[in-house]
Enzyme design. Structure first.
Site, PDB file in Angstrom:
ATOM      1  CG  HIS A 122       6.714  -2.461   7.259  1.00  0.00           C
ATOM      2  ND1 HIS A 122       6.444  -2.549   8.607  1.00  0.00           N
ATOM      3  CD2 HIS A 122       7.834  -1.729   7.158  1.00  0.00           C
ATOM      4  CE1 HIS A 122       7.371  -1.890   9.275  1.00  0.00           C
ATOM      5  NE2 HIS A 122       8.235  -1.380   8.420  1.00  0.00           N
ATOM      6  CG  ASP A 199       1.024   0.004   5.218  1.00  0.00           C
ATOM      7  OD1 ASP A 199       1.164   1.244   5.324  1.00  0.00           O
ATOM      8  OD2 ASP A 199       1.882  -0.813   5.614  1.00  0.00           O
ATOM      9  CD  GLN A 202       7.792   3.676   2.756  1.00  0.00           C
ATOM     10  OE1 GLN A 202       8.129   4.646   2.081  1.00  0.00           O
ATOM     11  NE2 GLN A 202       8.391   3.363   3.894  1.00  0.00           N
ATOM     12  CE  LYS A 225       7.326   4.778   7.551  1.00  0.00           C
ATOM     13  NZ  LYS A 225       8.750   4.422   7.567  1.00  0.00           N
ATOM     14  CB  CYS A 363      10.415  -3.744   8.850  1.00  0.00           C
ATOM     15  SG  CYS A 363      11.381  -2.979  10.122  1.00  0.00           S
TER      16      CYS A 363
HETATM   17  N1  PMP Z   1       4.156  -0.024   6.422  1.00  0.00           N
HETATM   18  C1  PMP Z   1       5.125   0.315   5.561  1.00  0.00           C
HETATM   19  C2  PMP Z   1       4.944  -0.028   4.105  1.00  0.00           C
HETATM   20  C3  PMP Z   1       6.266   0.965   6.011  1.00  0.00           C
HETATM   21  O1  PMP Z   1       7.232   1.285   5.157  1.00  0.00           O
HETATM   22  C4  PMP Z   1       6.382   1.291   7.382  1.00  0.00           C
HETATM   23  C5  PMP Z   1       7.616   1.996   7.934  1.00  0.00           C
HETATM   24  N2  PMP Z   1       8.818   1.593   7.404  1.00  0.00           N
HETATM   25  C6  PMP Z   1       5.348   0.932   8.237  1.00  0.00           C
HETATM   26  C7  PMP Z   1       4.247   0.281   7.726  1.00  0.00           C
HETATM   27  C8  PMP Z   1       5.396   1.236   9.705  1.00  0.00           C
HETATM   28  O2  PMP Z   1       5.370   2.619   9.915  1.00  0.00           O
HETATM   29  P1  PMP Z   1       5.599   3.212  11.383  1.00  0.00           P
HETATM   30  O3  PMP Z   1       6.899   2.644  11.863  1.00  0.00           O
HETATM   31  O4  PMP Z   1       5.661   4.694  11.156  1.00  0.00           O
HETATM   32  O5  PMP Z   1       4.445   2.799  12.212  1.00  0.00           O
END
Ligand code: PMP
Length: 405
Positions: A122, A199, A202, A225, A363
């Site tokens: 991401h 990270d 997910q 999440k 993203c």
């Molecule tokens: N890493 C991953 C794999 C994600 O899916 C996301 C959110 N889509 C993020 C980081 C960023 O998370 P946040 O917007 O809650 O900071």
């Protein structure tokens, strides 16, 4: 087996109509809905127990501080960290990664050094490292993804050099759903003394997570999440790193003593929690984790797997539908396109049928562009989703085919 209909009673938002159709919420990868116990906790805290943490001698401040620190310990237990002070509250995954990029980067990364990320990250796990590389004249290297949607682990040893300072990798891809073998990745990296940031944005909501078993150096995730509030997240770091790393933000609460000549910083975890934190969010997040444990993580995982298998089989029956991400190890996330129908058009039609999915590059532009496309449609399932909802998605997609093919 999990009684999904009973579970849904805990999530009042799911019981509503959109454009006169029952809401089918399949955008859980973007954010999850909150159980009543979390909503009631937040309501009670603001209505009855709000006082800033670590600040006052008065009753409200004292009980909020106790609740906040208890929440930290709930999170420690949930991720199986060794020490409560290894759990730092942040605003979410993005702010946790930025914190490590600034703080760890400040101390350990120098001109000519290298950071490794994977090809399925991401933007939150790419851009902060790129910014660090620009600041320090370091270099970003990328571990590639194969056709199935798995990381090419056999290439990892070759990528690591004596200049590699950190490897950052996602536990689960938010586009492909791939569950990465993070424990194995950590083992390879550690054999070369390279620390690893995982990270978990997910991953944590679909997997049982044990940071000591994975042996990662940093683990980050977002509250929203995993059925908790927005604006709160976690940075777990091994004590030895966090103790050595400098604070990346200065302000109230992160200090022991301030004079105009010099400031002495607090010990962990407060050293990394400058200013008023989202303490009510943190307490709400702890309630969400307790709710999941009470519901049963094994049952949640089993139901999500059943949903994934059912949905994959159903979607494969749709003429022209192509699934991106076919790893054997997948979380309940399905990205797809139907023929040359634009992802946005599919999403718009589904929306009018009451079905919420995500469309676009999620993203993760480098990954999505590697397929020569601008985006996909993504259905991401939570344990409160039903097989009937998968059927509604299937019927909706058949309608899309009928209208746009
Ligand atoms: N890493 C991953 C794999 C994600 O899916 C996301 C959110 N889509 C993020 C980081 C960023 O998370 P946040 O917007 O809650 O900071």
């Amino acid at each position: 087996m999990l009684n999904v209909y009973k579970i849904r009673e805990d999530f009042p938002i799911l019981d509503q109509q959109v454009y006169g159709k029952p809401l089918v919420y399949l955008d859980n990868g973007a954010t999850t809905q909150k159980p009543l116990v979390v909503l009631e906790t937040i309501d009670k805290l603001y209505n009855r127990e709000n006082g800033n943490v670590h600040r006052g001698v008065h009753h409200l401040s004292t009980i909020t501080t106790e609740n906040y620190e208890a929440a930290r310990d709930t999170i420690r237990k949930y991720i199986h960290a060794a020490h409560t002070h290894e759990v730092i509250f942040t605003h979410g995954t993005t702010s946790s990664i930025n914190a490590v990029a600034f703080s760890f980067g400040e101390k350990y990364v120098h001109a000519g050094d290298e950071i490794i990320v994977s090809g399925m990250e991401h933007h939150a796990n790419i851009v902060p490292w790129q910014m660090l590389c620009e600041r320090k004249e370091a270099r970003l290297k990328v571990l590639p993804v194969d056709e199935t949607g798995d990381l090419m682990l056999d290439k990892l040893e070759d990528l690591i050099s004596d200049k590699t300072r950190l490897l950052a990798v996602t536990q689960v891809s938010n586009v492909l759903g791939t569950i990465n073998p993070v424990k194995e990745i950590v083992e390879i990296a550690h054999a070369h003394d390279v620390p690893v940031l995982v990270d978990g944005a997910q991953g944590i909501q679909h997997e049982k997570t044990d940071v000591r078993d994975i042996d990662c150096d940093f683990y980050v995730f977002s509250g929203h999440k995993i059925y908790g509030p927005t604006g709160v997240g976690v940075l777990y770091g091994k004590e030895k790193w966090l103790n050595e790393m400098p604070p990346y933000q200065g302000g109230g609460d992160m200090i022991k003593k301030v004079t105009f000549e010099k400031t002495l910083y607090e010990d962990l975890p407060l050293k990394f929690e400058a200013g008023t934190m989202n303490y009510i969010g943190a307490i709400g997040l702890a309630r969400a984790l307790e709710y999941l444990q009470k519901t049963g993580l094994d049952q949640i995982i089993a139901w999500e797997k059943a949903l994934l298998d059912y949905a994959t089989e159903k979607l494969k029956k749709i003429p022209g539908l192509h699934i991106y991400g076919n790893s054997k190890q997948k979380a309940s996330i399905i990205s797809f396109l139907i023929g040359d129908i634009h992802h946005y058009d599919t999403g718009m039609i589904l929306d009018k049928l009451g079905i919420a999915v995500r469309t676009g590059h999620h993203c993760a532009e480098p990954l999505v562009e590697s397929y020569g496309i601008t985006g996909t449609v993504r259905a991401s399932f939570a344990f409160y989703n039903t097989k009937e909802e998968v059927d509604v998605l299937y019927n909706g997609l058949m309608k899309v085919v009928e209208m746009l093919s």
